[in-house]
Design a protein around this motif. Structure first.
Motif, short mmCIF file in Angstrom:
data_model
loop_
_atom_site.label_atom_id
_atom_site.label_comp_id
_atom_site.label_asym_id
_atom_site.label_seq_id
_atom_site.Cartn_x
_atom_site.Cartn_y
_atom_site.Cartn_z
N CYS A 83 7.21 88.50 -43.08
CA CYS A 83 6.02 89.46 -42.66
C CYS A 83 6.30 90.90 -43.31
N ALA A 84 7.77 91.20 -43.28
CA ALA A 84 7.89 92.53 -43.95
C ALA A 84 8.00 92.48 -45.31
N ARG A 85 8.39 91.41 -45.93
CA ARG A 85 8.30 91.16 -47.20
C ARG A 85 6.66 91.17 -47.87
N TYR A 86 5.81 90.25 -47.20
CA TYR A 86 4.62 90.43 -47.58
C TYR A 86 3.94 91.90 -47.74
N ALA A 87 4.14 92.61 -46.31
CA ALA A 87 3.68 93.88 -46.24
C ALA A 87 4.19 94.94 -47.28
N LEU A 88 5.37 94.74 -47.60
CA LEU A 88 5.91 95.75 -48.81
C LEU A 88 5.33 95.30 -49.99
N GLU A 89 5.41 94.09 -50.45
CA GLU A 89 4.82 93.49 -51.67
C GLU A 89 3.31 94.08 -51.87
N LEU A 90 2.66 93.84 -50.89
CA LEU A 90 1.20 94.43 -50.92
C LEU A 90 0.82 95.63 -50.60
N GLU A 91 2.01 96.22 -50.28
CA GLU A 91 1.50 97.64 -49.40
C GLU A 91 0.43 97.75 -48.41
N GLN A 92 0.52 96.72 -47.58
CA GLN A 92 -0.37 96.40 -46.53
C GLN A 92 -0.08 96.69 -45.14
N PRO A 93 -0.82 97.62 -44.50
CA PRO A 93 -0.47 97.86 -43.07
C PRO A 93 -0.37 96.73 -42.49
N PHE A 94 0.43 96.43 -41.35
CA PHE A 94 0.69 95.17 -40.66
C PHE A 94 1.16 95.39 -39.48
N SER A 95 0.76 94.74 -38.39
CA SER A 95 1.30 94.61 -36.97
C SER A 95 1.86 93.19 -36.65
N LEU A 96 2.97 93.37 -36.14
CA LEU A 96 3.75 92.12 -36.07
C LEU A 96 3.87 91.94 -34.48
N VAL A 97 3.75 91.06 -33.65
CA VAL A 97 3.93 90.93 -32.20
C VAL A 97 4.95 89.64 -32.02
N ASN A 98 5.90 90.01 -31.52
CA ASN A 98 7.08 88.83 -31.24
C ASN A 98 6.98 88.74 -29.76
N LEU A 99 6.99 87.35 -29.20
CA LEU A 99 7.00 86.84 -27.90
C LEU A 99 8.45 86.97 -27.50
N SER A 100 8.52 87.97 -26.53
CA SER A 100 9.84 87.91 -25.87
C SER A 100 9.64 87.47 -24.40
N SER A 101 10.42 87.80 -23.33
CA SER A 101 10.00 87.35 -22.15
C SER A 101 10.84 88.47 -21.04
N ILE A 102 10.37 88.47 -19.85
CA ILE A 102 10.94 89.22 -19.13
C ILE A 102 12.71 89.04 -18.99
N TYR A 103 13.14 87.92 -19.35
CA TYR A 103 14.34 87.32 -19.29
C TYR A 103 15.16 88.21 -20.47
N GLY A 104 14.31 88.73 -21.35
CA GLY A 104 15.04 89.37 -22.43
C GLY A 104 15.73 90.77 -21.91
N SER A 105 15.01 91.50 -20.82
CA SER A 105 15.83 92.60 -20.57
C SER A 105 16.02 92.88 -19.00
N MET A 106 15.69 91.66 -18.11
CA MET A 106 16.20 91.62 -16.84
C MET A 106 17.16 90.60 -16.57
N ALA A 107 18.19 90.74 -15.81
CA ALA A 107 18.90 89.60 -15.31
C ALA A 107 18.13 88.57 -14.46
N PRO A 108 18.44 87.25 -14.44
CA PRO A 108 17.64 86.41 -13.83
C PRO A 108 17.68 86.67 -12.36
N ARG A 109 16.19 86.29 -11.61
CA ARG A 109 16.63 86.20 -10.28
C ARG A 109 16.92 84.44 -9.85
N PHE A 110 18.04 84.23 -10.10
CA PHE A 110 18.33 82.78 -9.67
C PHE A 110 17.83 82.15 -8.35
N ASP A 111 17.75 83.10 -7.52
CA ASP A 111 17.31 82.50 -6.35
C ASP A 111 15.99 81.80 -6.27
#
Ligand SMILES: NC(=O)c1ccc[n+]([C@@H]2O[C@H](COP(=O)([O-])OP(=O)(O)OC[C@H]3O[C@@H](n4cnc5c(N)ncnc54)[C@H](O)[C@@H]3O)[C@@H](O)[C@H]2O)c1
Length: 260
Positions: A129-157
């Motif tokens: 995506c970044a290569r495409y945006a740079l080559e075409l000088e194209q404004p670009f919005s990328l959204v990556n799906l993360s998860s609550i578990y990317g930033s909080m410890a699991p609630r194993f209970d």
């Protein structure tokens, strides 16, 4: 007079488009006036998407995000069919057959394979995506799906007494995707194209889970507990839109308060 649609005329690429969350994102982007190039490895489920939405504003392509050449080619093909690509969502969820085990049961080779498939695949798509945006000088919005578990410890209970757990690879992968997203914004800042990337971190998505688990999970939430994919797609549409043009490198958690 009707309010303008948030993604009117925008072309958005969605990776993992045939999945539980992906297919809802495809519908949400189309409803917001966008055109979608839907990528997935699951050709049969992609076909189901065109059965629902037709092909006037939707192109489905069977692609593995681990294949760099195919990603580059797909972005060029999307551009040729619909005009400039202005955004993308990565909601793919690759994992091997032994994924989902408890901490002590995860083998080193499986840890490496799952992080490589998932975090490595998101890395390749970010590059494309970044290569495409740079080559075409194209404004670009990328959204990556993360998860609550990317930033909080699991609630194993909440998993007690069920066959489910929160795999250690997932914690590493999603934390990695969130930080790579910040890294990419820093790397692209100051370049001419106006590239930005953000993460959306959903809480658990309803999929017929065990009632006891849902009850325990819901005790940590404000009103609904586990969510439907449609509870998350509005935030993704917002991040793709001009309304979010100054939202850069953020992680928006959509979890009915589970992590609070
Ligand atoms: N389901 C949840 O509870 C939940 C919660 C938080 C975050 N998420 C995240 O949301 C995203 C989507 O989850 P989901 O539940 O829709 O998953 P899913 O398994 O239903 O769908 C994922 C899709 O990705 C596709 N895919 C897998 N490997 C691919 C590859 N190499 N190239 C292209 N496509 C590939 C699959 O074919 C599938 O259609 C994932 O990143 C997941 O981690 C899910």
């Amino acid at each position: 007079m009707n309010a303008p649609l948030l993604l009117q005329g925008k072309t958005i690429v969605v990776v993992g488009a045939a999945g539980r969350i992906g297919r809802v994102i495809v519908g949400a982007v189309l409803s917001a006036g966008g055109r979608v190039v839907a990528l997935d490895t699951d050709a049969a489920s992609l076909k189901a998407l065109t059965d629902i939405h037709g092909t006037a504003s939707l192109e489905c392509v069977s692609v593995d995000m681990a294949d760099r050449a195919s990603l580059d080619r797909t972005l060029v093909d999307a551009h040729n069919r619909f005009g400039a690509v202005e955004g993308a969502v990565n909601t793919a969820y690759p994992r091997n057959a032994r994924y989902g085990r408890h901490f002590f049961d995860v083998k080193y080779t499986d840890f490496c394979e799952n992080t490589s498939l998932h975090m490595g695949g998101y890395f390749l798509f970010m590059q494309a995506c970044a290569r495409y945006a740079l080559e075409l000088e194209q404004p670009f919005s990328l959204v990556n799906l993360s998860s609550i578990y990317g930033s909080m410890a699991p609630r194993f209970d909440v998993y007690a007494g069920t066959a489910m757990t929160m795999p250690v690879e997932y914690a590493a992968i999603k934390a990695g995707i969130e930080h790579m997203t910040r890294y990419l914004n820093a790397y692209m800042k100051g370049r001419s194209c106006g590239f930005r990337a953000n993460c959306v971190s959903p809480g658990g998505i309803l999929a017929g889970q065990d009632e006891q688990f849902l009850g325990r999970y819901g005790e940590h939430c404000l009103s609904k507990g586990m969510l439907d994919a449609s509870d998350v797609s509005g935030t993704i549409v917002f991040l793709l839109s001009e309304a979010a043009r100054h939202v850069v490198g953020q992680n928006i958690i959509v979890d009915d308060g589970f992590s609070v």
